[in-house]
Design a protein around this motif. Structure first.
Motif, short mmCIF file in Angstrom:
data_model
loop_
_atom_site.label_atom_id
_atom_site.label_comp_id
_atom_site.label_asym_id
_atom_site.label_seq_id
_atom_site.Cartn_x
_atom_site.Cartn_y
_atom_site.Cartn_z
N LEU A 608 -15.90 -24.45 -21.42
CA LEU A 608 -14.85 -23.56 -20.91
C LEU A 608 -15.42 -22.68 -19.81
O LEU A 608 -16.50 -22.10 -19.96
N THR A 609 -14.69 -22.56 -18.71
CA THR A 609 -15.11 -21.71 -17.59
C THR A 609 -13.93 -20.84 -17.16
O THR A 609 -12.84 -21.37 -16.91
N TYR A 610 -14.18 -19.56 -17.07
CA TYR A 610 -13.15 -18.63 -16.58
C TYR A 610 -13.70 -17.92 -15.35
O TYR A 610 -14.77 -17.29 -15.40
N ASN A 611 -12.98 -18.06 -14.22
CA ASN A 611 -13.38 -17.40 -12.98
C ASN A 611 -12.95 -15.94 -13.02
O ASN A 611 -11.80 -15.61 -12.75
N LEU A 612 -13.88 -15.08 -13.37
CA LEU A 612 -13.57 -13.64 -13.40
C LEU A 612 -13.21 -13.15 -12.01
O LEU A 612 -12.30 -12.35 -11.84
N ALA A 616 -17.76 -14.98 -9.65
CA ALA A 616 -18.29 -14.82 -11.01
C ALA A 616 -17.58 -15.74 -11.99
O ALA A 616 -16.37 -15.91 -11.93
N ASN A 617 -18.38 -16.33 -12.89
CA ASN A 617 -17.86 -17.19 -13.95
C ASN A 617 -18.27 -16.67 -15.31
O ASN A 617 -19.36 -16.10 -15.47
N LEU A 618 -17.41 -16.88 -16.27
CA LEU A 618 -17.77 -16.70 -17.68
C LEU A 618 -17.62 -18.05 -18.34
O LEU A 618 -16.56 -18.68 -18.27
N GLU A 667 -22.24 -15.68 -15.06
CA GLU A 667 -22.98 -15.95 -13.83
C GLU A 667 -22.23 -15.37 -12.64
O GLU A 667 -21.02 -15.46 -12.53
N LEU A 668 -23.00 -14.77 -11.77
CA LEU A 668 -22.48 -14.12 -10.57
C LEU A 668 -23.23 -14.66 -9.36
O LEU A 668 -24.47 -14.70 -9.35
N TYR A 669 -22.48 -15.08 -8.34
CA TYR A 669 -23.06 -15.59 -7.10
C TYR A 669 -22.65 -14.66 -5.97
O TYR A 669 -21.62 -14.88 -5.31
N PRO A 670 -23.41 -13.59 -5.71
CA PRO A 670 -23.00 -12.58 -4.73
C PRO A 670 -22.79 -13.15 -3.34
O PRO A 670 -21.86 -12.77 -2.64
N SER A 671 -23.68 -14.05 -2.93
CA SER A 671 -23.56 -14.73 -1.64
C SER A 671 -24.39 -15.99 -1.71
O SER A 671 -25.07 -16.26 -2.70
N SER A 677 -27.44 -14.30 -13.58
CA SER A 677 -26.82 -14.96 -14.73
C SER A 677 -27.49 -14.49 -16.01
O SER A 677 -28.68 -14.17 -16.04
N VAL A 678 -26.70 -14.48 -17.09
CA VAL A 678 -27.18 -14.16 -18.42
C VAL A 678 -26.58 -15.18 -19.38
O VAL A 678 -25.36 -15.42 -19.35
N SER A 679 -27.42 -15.79 -20.21
CA SER A 679 -26.96 -16.82 -21.14
C SER A 679 -27.46 -16.54 -22.54
O SER A 679 -28.54 -15.97 -22.72
N ALA A 680 -26.66 -16.93 -23.53
CA ALA A 680 -27.07 -16.88 -24.93
C ALA A 680 -26.77 -18.24 -25.54
O ALA A 680 -25.80 -18.91 -25.16
#
Length: 880
Positions: A608-612, A616-618, A667-671, A677-680
């Motif tokens: 599952l991917t949600y574009n915040l 940025a993705n969650l 995960e965040l891709y500023p440019s 990114s932070v994962s668990a």
């Protein structure tokens, strides 16, 4: 299209295109596709004699109305081809590294490169550990087809076999989707090599390296053939085709004359040669060619690469001080690596066909000299000699096709693969001299035969045939474009392994035996002694030392890449894998296969991917994977490893492992080219496969067992330029990055043998891994400066048993540095690199005081301790 001109081109099935015959200058490029918003990119600078890469992402049209919408961007924004863009839009959680980053590091092999990837470490500079899970819980793909195990005594792919210069990029997929093989728990390492180049080129390179522990210092070895420098033994060490059989030797069927003839057919040159180690050498030749064919400008591309490396390295003063052993080893390694890559690609219309080939060969000839007492054998001192050559070869060919079908943008992908692995030990020779009491002479231990003092001949050959087909079809669901994908694959593995333990036994009743036993190693097996008949050829017969094995894996899957809303994406489906394995030995008393495993497994998954935001993705994922026993883990073959002073053997009753996995990631891709990114993650193992140590007797045996286990942890990765501090060029051209992982695992030892440790972490699992670095570009990108840092927490190197606890690998700080400068109109580049600058000791120890730190002065015994030295290298590359 080029704005203001009639020049234009259609993309191929991958979206790749070429606009040729342009004069140097600045252009505006317009990209259009039905159902998508057009994009105009200005300030695209084209220089004479070189290609300009421009990768463009189009947004789906929000309406089907005929009104044209054009999104405008600049070249700087649209042209950065970044691996992070692939990660951001991928189905699964993944991390990777691109060829651009690889070039700016001192890494020479894929094994070196992988330790830079988030959550990944390397054992023995070649075996990958992902998320704390050892090599047996990871799999590897090269150009989309599976890579086999290269090792005869473990399930592992030796990543030092693939030179880093041949890599386009590496991606480690950490969550499963139905379209990738399900036999992993840590990650799937996907290595991609180059096919159709952007432009014609020829690159040559040469490099030399200096190691502080080895270069220009005394280097010892056995005899050397000229062919060794090219990676081939030449056959001088192998058994002759008409060499006596095991039965003829073991049953004493040879006449005295035949016995002497057979011994003389062996290579009995036991001389120890001394010289000064030379500089490490590396050479590379790469050719790229691309042609446009016909009016449609179809593209045919060729990439050819040749690599060569040779090194003479010394590992001095290896301390082994534990149990009854107090040994000091000096190890000398002569190594040659030869690699050839030949990739071809043809792109026409909506079709692309590629044919990729890789051949690589490693020649590692190691001489070990060991001294010191073994209190368990009541010896005052030992002088142990080991001559150990291992030849590894990998041949891999992949034929792949990609086809665009119909007007709905459906795609058909297929590939056929063949791999061949060779692991050859043509004549491992081990001889030990024993001194009973101080002042006594040393006697060679050739009065009887055992695996610690034999000549070992082994040959492993494995062929792998694979095929795969995928079909994807865009469909409309919930008002969004989704993708339905189905496919199937098949893989057949066929392995043959032969091993013989042969030795010479002296006749102690001969009056000359005492004098001969005191001879130095160079003349111990001299012709006069052999021809006198004092030696008898002997062999340890065991039909289980030779086995054949094959497995067939068939898989099918169906999945839906479903955009439920503009921001929410769900990728879910089911993979079914059917596995059938049989392993037979030469033991004729066995009417059934020695090992047999047949299973059909259902492997569901959902990502599952949600574009915040747009950047940025969650992500969240659940997936079921598995791990199957490797041939070697099932085979009853027993192998004595003189380095760890233990015997390894398989367990025919091993079962496959099922793993339930859960992941969460932000995960965040500023440019472009930047990430945070932070994962668990959490993994639950049913029937995990772990090594079992039986050390209650004088001879330690390593086998394997099944037991439930779990792993959980988190990962963090960040890569950012320093332009947020200032808009000056220095900060804009400086990038810092770091990745950190923290992991915990647990497995319970079997009660058999009453082990010292009732439970422990998984073997190879580090509680933490830290990678960091800083990169700076200066003088209009002519100068590149890279500093890299790596540290991993203490991990179990060798599981404990009933007599001794587990062996831990002590943490060490590793700092690497590389300076690169482009010269000769940017066509040439000089690189000065320093690897492992700190040269901290490698320490493997028994934590006897339970302090969780290495304290040799407080009771911790040393399984192995050494310093490998720092390496400084200078290379030059020139592109025509």
């Amino acid at each position: 299209m080029i704005q203001g001109t009639s020049k234009g081109a259609a993309t191929n099935v991958d979206g790749q295109y070429a606009l040729s015959d342009l004069k140097a200058g600045s252009y505006t490029v317009i990209v259009k596709y039905v159902g998508y918003q057009s994009k105009s990119i200005s300030d695209v600078v084209v220089k004479g004699g070189s290609a300009t890469n421009l990768d463009v992402a189009l947004a789906e049209a929000s309406t089907q109305a005929l009104k044209e919408v054009v999104i405008k961007a600049t070249y700087r924004q649209a042209s950065v081809a970044s691996l992070y863009a692939v990660q951001k839009n991928s189905v699964s959680v993944s991390d990777g590294i691109s060829s651009e980053i690889i070039k700016r590091s001192p890494d020479r092999t894929t094994g070196d490169v992988l330790k830079r990837v988030s959550g990944t470490t390397i054992q023995d500079n070649k075996f990958v550990v992902v998320r704390g899970l050892s090599d047996r819980y990871n799999n590897a793909l090269l150009d989309g087809t599976p890579l086999p195990s290269t090792e005869p005594n473990r399930k592992a792919f030796s990543f030092d076999i693939v030179p880093s210069s041949l890599i386009d990029n590496i991606t480690i997929t950490k969550t499963a989707s139905p379209d990738i093989p399900g036999d992993f728990a840590g990650g799937t390492v996907q290595i991609f090599t180059k096919d159709i180049p952007d432009q014609n080129f020829v690159t040559i390179g040469a490099g030399y390296s200096y190691n502080t522990a080895s270069t220009f210092k005394n280097f010892q070895s056995g005899y050397r053939n000229t062919s060794d420098y090219f990676g081939f033994d030449g056959g001088a060490r192998k058994l002759l085709n008409n060499f006596p059989t095991t039965d003829q030797i073991a049953l004493r069927q040879l006449t005295p004359t035949q016995n002497i003839q057979a011994i003389n057919s062996l290579n009995n040159n036991f001389n120890v040669y001394n010289k000064n180690a030379f500089l490490g050498q590396s050479y590379q030749f790469t050719l790229g060619n691309v042609q446009e064919i016909g009016e449609n400008k179809n593209r045919f591309g060729t990439t050819i690469a040749l690599t060569y490396r040779n090194a003479e390295t010394t590992t001095p003063n290896i301390i082994r001080n534990y149990d009854d052993f107090n040994f000091l080893d000096n190890q000398y390694k002569f190594s040659t690596n030869v690699g050839v890559l030949a990739n071809f690609g043809y792109s026409f219309g909506g079709t692309k066909i590629t044919f990729k080939n890789l051949y690589n060969r490693i020649f590692d000839d190691v001489f070990t000299y060991r001294t010191g007492p073994n209190l368990g054998s009541s010896s005052n001192d030992n002088r142990f000699y080991a001559f150990d050559l291992v030849q590894k070869a990998l041949l891999k060919s992949t034929l792949e096709g990609e086809h665009k079908i119909g007007s709905k943008n459906a795609k058909l992908n297929w590939n056929l693969g063949y791999s061949n692995i060779i692991n050859d030990q043509p004549d491992q020779r081990k001889v030990n001299y024993i001194q009973q009491s101080a002042g006594d002479p040393y006697y060679a231990s050739v009065t009887s035969i055992g695996k610690a003092n034999t000549r070992f001949f082994s040959y492993l050959k494995e062929d792998i045939y694979s095929g795969k087909v995928d079909f994807r079809l865009p469909v409309k669901m919930f008002g969004q474009t989704s993708t339905f994908k189905v496919g199937g694959s098949s893989q057949y593995r066929d392995r043959r392994f032969d091993a013989r333990f042969i030795g010479l036994v002296i006749n102690t009743n001969d009056p000359n035996s005492s004098a001969i036993l005191q001879r130095p190693i160079e003349t111990l097996f001299g012709k006069n002694a052999i021809n006198s008949g004092i030696y008898t050829l002997d062999e340890i017969p065991n039909p289980n030392d030779r086995y054949t094995a094959h497995s067939l894996t068939n898989a099918g899957y169906a999945m839906l890449d479903n955009k439920i809303t503009e921001k929410f994406r769900a990728v879910y489906g089911l993979r079914v894998e059917q596995f059938d394995l049989k392993l037979d030995t030469k033991d004729l008393t066995q009417s059934q296969p020695r090992a047999q495993l047949k299973k059909t497994d259902l492997l569901p998954s959902i990502n599952l991917t949600y574009n915040l935001t747009e950047k940025a993705n969650l992500r969240a994922a659940y997936y079921r994977t598995l791990a199957r026993p490797e041939f070697r883990e099932l085979a009853p073959f027993s192998y004595y490893d003189y380095e760890i002073l233990a015997t390894q053997e398989g367990n025919k009753d091993l079962q496959r492992t099922l793993i339930d996995n859960f992941d969460l990631r932000y995960e965040l891709y500023p440019s472009a080219g930047q990430i945070f990114s932070v994962s668990a993650f959490y993994k639950k193992f049913k029937n995990a496969i772990e090594p079992y140590i039986d050390d209650i007797n004088s001879s330690t045996t390593i086998s394997y067992f099944n037991r439930d286990a779990y792993v959980y942890g988190f990962e963090m990765e960040a890569r950012k330029t320093l332009d947020f501090l200032s808009d000056q060029n220095f900060y804009k051209n400086t990038t810092v990055y770091a990745n950190v992982s923290v992991t915990k695992s647990n497995v319970k030892n079997p009660e058999l043998g009453n082990p010292l440790e009732k439970e422990r972490p998984l073997v190879g699992q580090s509680p933490y891994v830290i990678n960091g670095g800083i990169q700076h570009m200066a003088f209009n990108n002519k100068l590149s400066i890279n500093a890299l840092y790596n540290r991993l927490g203490r991990r179990i190197f060798y599981a404990g048993g009933s007599k001794l606890p587990s062996v831990w690998e002590n943490p060490r700080d590793v700092i690497d540095l590389q300076l690169g400068y482009k010269i000769l109109k940017n066509k040439g580049e000089l690189k000065l690199a320093a690897s492992d600058i700190l040269n901290q000791q490698n320490a493997f120890y028994y934590d006897n005081d339970n302090s969780k730190t290495y304290t040799p002065n407080n009771g911790d015994r040393q399984f192995k301790r050494y310093m490998a030295g720092s390496t400084i290298s200078l290379t030059f590359n020139y592109t025509f």
